[in-house]
Design a protein around this motif. Structure first.
Motif, PDB file in Angstrom:
ATOM      1  N   LEU A 165     -16.044   2.654   9.571  1.00 49.97           N
ATOM      2  CA  LEU A 165     -14.951   2.167   8.728  1.00 49.97           C
ATOM      3  C   LEU A 165     -13.654   2.884   9.084  1.00 49.97           C
ATOM      4  N   PHE A 166     -12.745   2.137   9.681  1.00 53.36           N
ATOM      5  CA  PHE A 166     -11.441   2.724  10.022  1.00 53.36           C
ATOM      6  C   PHE A 166     -10.390   2.273   9.012  1.00 53.36           C
ATOM      7  N   ASN A 167     -10.543   1.040   8.560  1.00 54.64           N
ATOM      8  CA  ASN A 167      -9.606   0.479   7.625  1.00 54.64           C
ATOM      9  C   ASN A 167      -9.796   1.101   6.245  1.00 54.64           C
ATOM     10  N   ALA A 168      -8.704   1.339   5.532  1.00 55.85           N
ATOM     11  CA  ALA A 168      -8.828   1.808   4.156  1.00 55.85           C
ATOM     12  C   ALA A 168      -9.356   0.657   3.319  1.00 55.85           C
ATOM     13  N   GLY A 169     -10.086   0.965   2.283  1.00 48.25           N
ATOM     14  CA  GLY A 169     -10.584  -0.109   1.453  1.00 48.25           C
ATOM     15  C   GLY A 169     -11.576   0.350   0.410  1.00 48.25           C
ATOM     16  N   ARG A 170     -12.154  -0.626  -0.239  1.00 52.25           N
ATOM     17  CA  ARG A 170     -13.079  -0.314  -1.307  1.00 52.25           C
ATOM     18  C   ARG A 170     -14.466  -0.845  -0.967  1.00 52.25           C
ATOM     19  N   MET A 171     -15.454   0.026  -1.069  1.00 55.88           N
ATOM     20  CA  MET A 171     -16.828  -0.394  -0.831  1.00 55.88           C
ATOM     21  C   MET A 171     -17.509  -0.486  -2.184  1.00 55.88           C
ATOM     22  N   SER A 172     -18.199  -1.580  -2.424  1.00 54.93           N
ATOM     23  CA  SER A 172     -18.882  -1.672  -3.711  1.00 54.93           C
ATOM     24  C   SER A 172     -20.237  -2.344  -3.558  1.00 54.93           C
ATOM     25  N   ARG A 173     -21.040  -2.170  -4.579  1.00 59.53           N
ATOM     26  CA  ARG A 173     -22.329  -2.829  -4.593  1.00 59.53           C
ATOM     27  C   ARG A 173     -22.145  -4.190  -5.232  1.00 59.53           C
ATOM     28  N   LYS A 174     -22.585  -5.206  -4.535  1.00 54.51           N
ATOM     29  CA  LYS A 174     -22.443  -6.559  -5.089  1.00 54.51           C
ATOM     30  C   LYS A 174     -23.680  -7.341  -4.675  1.00 54.51           C
ATOM     31  N   ASP A 175     -24.357  -7.934  -5.656  1.00 61.04           N
ATOM     32  CA  ASP A 175     -25.552  -8.736  -5.379  1.00 61.04           C
ATOM     33  C   ASP A 175     -26.561  -7.993  -4.514  1.00 61.04           C
ATOM     34  N   ASN A 176     -26.771  -6.711  -4.791  1.00 59.68           N
ATOM     35  CA  ASN A 176     -27.718  -5.902  -4.015  1.00 59.68           C
ATOM     36  C   ASN A 176     -27.388  -5.809  -2.542  1.00 59.68           C
ATOM     37  N   THR A 177     -26.122  -5.919  -2.231  1.00 60.76           N
ATOM     38  CA  THR A 177     -25.719  -5.649  -0.858  1.00 60.76           C
ATOM     39  C   THR A 177     -24.332  -5.005  -0.902  1.00 60.76           C
ATOM     40  N   THR A 199     -13.936  -4.392   0.687  1.00 62.49           N
ATOM     41  CA  THR A 199     -12.643  -5.054   0.533  1.00 62.49           C
ATOM     42  C   THR A 199     -11.580  -4.203   1.192  1.00 62.49           C
ATOM     43  N   PRO A 200     -11.033  -4.647   2.330  1.00 64.23           N
ATOM     44  CA  PRO A 200     -10.001  -3.852   2.982  1.00 64.23           C
ATOM     45  C   PRO A 200      -8.700  -3.881   2.178  1.00 64.23           C
ATOM     46  N   VAL A 201      -7.981  -2.765   2.237  1.00 59.36           N
ATOM     47  CA  VAL A 201      -6.693  -2.684   1.544  1.00 59.36           C
ATOM     48  C   VAL A 201      -5.650  -2.305   2.577  1.00 59.36           C
ATOM     49  N   ASP A 202      -4.539  -3.012   2.635  1.00 59.75           N
ATOM     50  CA  ASP A 202      -3.515  -2.669   3.624  1.00 59.75           C
ATOM     51  C   ASP A 202      -2.550  -1.617   3.070  1.00 59.75           C
ATOM     52  N   VAL A 232     -17.150   7.084   7.948  1.00 60.76           N
ATOM     53  CA  VAL A 232     -15.898   6.803   7.263  1.00 60.76           C
ATOM     54  C   VAL A 232     -14.753   7.581   7.886  1.00 60.76           C
ATOM     55  N   PHE A 233     -13.864   6.880   8.590  1.00 63.01           N
ATOM     56  CA  PHE A 233     -12.702   7.524   9.199  1.00 63.01           C
ATOM     57  C   PHE A 233     -11.437   7.238   8.392  1.00 63.01           C
ATOM     58  N   GLY A 234     -11.390   6.104   7.746  1.00 64.01           N
ATOM     59  CA  GLY A 234     -10.227   5.769   6.923  1.00 64.01           C
ATOM     60  C   GLY A 234     -10.437   6.304   5.523  1.00 64.01           C
ATOM     61  N   ASP A 245     -12.649   3.910  -1.047  1.00 69.51           N
ATOM     62  CA  ASP A 245     -12.850   3.953  -2.494  1.00 69.51           C
ATOM     63  C   ASP A 245     -14.289   3.578  -2.765  1.00 69.51           C
ATOM     64  N   ALA A 246     -14.948   4.351  -3.597  1.00 68.33           N
ATOM     65  CA  ALA A 246     -16.320   3.984  -3.929  1.00 68.33           C
ATOM     66  C   ALA A 246     -16.674   4.612  -5.265  1.00 68.33           C
ATOM     67  N   ASN A 247     -17.684   4.087  -5.906  1.00 68.43           N
ATOM     68  CA  ASN A 247     -18.102   4.690  -7.178  1.00 68.43           C
ATOM     69  C   ASN A 247     -19.566   5.110  -7.120  1.00 68.43           C
ATOM     70  N   SER A 248     -20.020   5.749  -8.193  1.00 64.72           N
ATOM     71  CA  SER A 248     -21.370   6.303  -8.168  1.00 64.72           C
ATOM     72  C   SER A 248     -22.431   5.215  -8.074  1.00 64.72           C
TER      73      SER A 248
END
Lengths: 343, 87
Positions: free
Chosen positions: A7-19, A23-26, A47-49, A52-55
């Protein structure tokens, strides 16, 4: 086929539908179109960029056994999120500790690591020696001298009686090896002595970055075996570090990292303009970093025909086989012989 | 094994199928997925899929390939989603 994701792009990683949903953020904070990463195909996350992530995500990654490796702005390895150990094996642990505690058994293994590393270094040196010899106007004997020195040092490995002495020999081998870098890529970059924390020039920055990638690759491989990553043999097992990964990385660094560096520089895929020199340190620019990681990933996917197994295995799998061999040694099944490149 | 999976589901079941496939393969277009997977993963996926599907009405088609290398992929117009490891 689990593959690492970078992951180079900044963004948000989340759990959705068990996968996983990324979501990249510019730069203006605007969200791009989300991309779903198939959880069953994800090996590790690098993770290079900024991420955002939660527990909830980490709980999910933990459950799926996916490690996350973090790197800071200066490309330093900051740490990993390691899921709960899932391959616990008390017997393995006890045997590993026993081998560490008995000096005789410990140096036996440590010697093997140095042997493996030195052999692979020789392999790289010989390749480039051969290349320079074929250019007739070149009368530089640096590489040939280095080969002889490394061979001499390698021969003295069995005489080392304790680990610090062995580390000394290992240090001398590396020193001789690094001194040849100028002869191999001197036209574009010069090494001017190995410097770390922080690397002083371009080539040093590349070596540090590459070594770190190799180190994390070894660490996540160890995680998928029953070995304990904190008990090492060549390096002193200190606190707060996974030193067994350093031991194993030692064997693979010359073939995975250094060859990649030489190749990318000699093919002009990396140039002085790809670096940013700051006060007292040097860092790679974003695009170059991405290219280098891409190259490293391809290198790991590259396959060779394994002589003993008689089938094609990838470089990544070679690291795993190395762990298995070490396990067998520790359990007394078969003596550990380090991986030596033969091509 | 490299797989291309396409499905055609009744409206009620299409969402479920989408979510299931996302766990195993890369989404490239509506109802189309592709990616590398193992035999076992494919079995898992098909087992789950059969529970969602109404086999009287829906269909799921798989194109299997030994290796991605043997597959020539041509994109005309927009690539909706790339499948590489670098984000």
């Amino acid at each position: 086929m689990k593959q690492p994701k970078y992951l180079f792009n900044a963004g948000r990683m989340s759990r959705k539908d068990n996968t996983l949903k990324f979501t990249p953020v510019d730069e203006d904070g605007k969200e791009g179109t989300p991309r779903y990463l198939p959880i069953e195909q994800v090996g590790d996350l690098y993770v290079f960029g900024s991420l955002d992530a939660n527990s909830a995500l980490y709980n999910f990654l933990g459950q799926e056994g996916i490690a996350v490796h973090f790197f800071n702005y200066y490309e330093h390895y900051t740490g990993s999120f390691m899921p709960r150990e899932y391959l616990l094996a008390g017997k393995m642990q006890v045997d590993q500790t026993k081998h560490y505690l008995a000096p005789k058994k410990r140096i036996e293994i440590a010697r093997r690591f140095v042997e493996g590393a030195a052999n692979n270094i020789l392999r790289v040196l010989k390749y480039y020696e051969n290349r320079t010899r074929s250019t007739p106007d070149c009368v530089d004997s640096t590489l040939l001298d280095a080969i002889l020195t490394v061979e001499r040092l390698l021969a003295s490995v069995p005489t080392a009686t304790d680990v610090p002495m062995l580390m000394g020999i290992e240090g001398n081998i590396r020193q001789t090896y690094y001194d040849t870098f100028d002869a191999i890529v001197g036209a574009t970059f010069c090494l001017d002595g190995r410097s770390k924390r922080p690397p002083r020039n371009e080539l040093n920055a590349l070596i540090s970055f590459g070594n770190m990638l190799c180190y994390t690759a070894c660490l996540s491989t160890i995680y998928h075996t029953q070995l304990n990553p904190t008990i090492s043999f060549l390096h002193e097992p200190g606190a707060r570090r996974y030193s067994l990964a350093l031991d194993i990385a030692e064997v693979f660094k010359p073939i995975l990292v250094d060859r990649l560096i030489f190749r990318m520089i000699n093919k002009r895929q990396l140039q002085p303009s790809d670096f940013r020199v700051e006060i007292g340190s040097c860092v790679m620019k974003e695009a170059a970093r991405k290219r280098f990681v891409q190259g490293f990933d391809e290198q790991l996917k590259e396959t060779i025909k394994h002589r003993v197994l008689g089938r094609s295995v990838s470089y990544r799998h070679l690291i795993k086989l190395e762990c298995y061999k070490l396990q067998k040694h520790l359990l007394g099944v078969e003596e550990y012989r380090p991986f030596k490149a033969w091509w | 094994m490299y797989v291309i999976l396409v499905y055609d589901m009744g409206q009620k079941r299409v969402g479920k199928m989408l979510k299931l496939c996302r766990r195993y393969l890369n989404w490239i277009q509506n109802s189309v997925f592709e990616g590398e997977m193992t035999e076992v993963q494919l079995k898992e996926l098909l087992h789950e899929a059969k529970r969602i599907m109404n086999e009287e009405e829906d269909s799921l088609i798989l194109f299997k390939n030994r290796d991605q290398r043997w597959l020539e992929k041509q994109i005309v117009g927009q690539e909706r989603q790339s499948t590489d490891n670098f984000l």
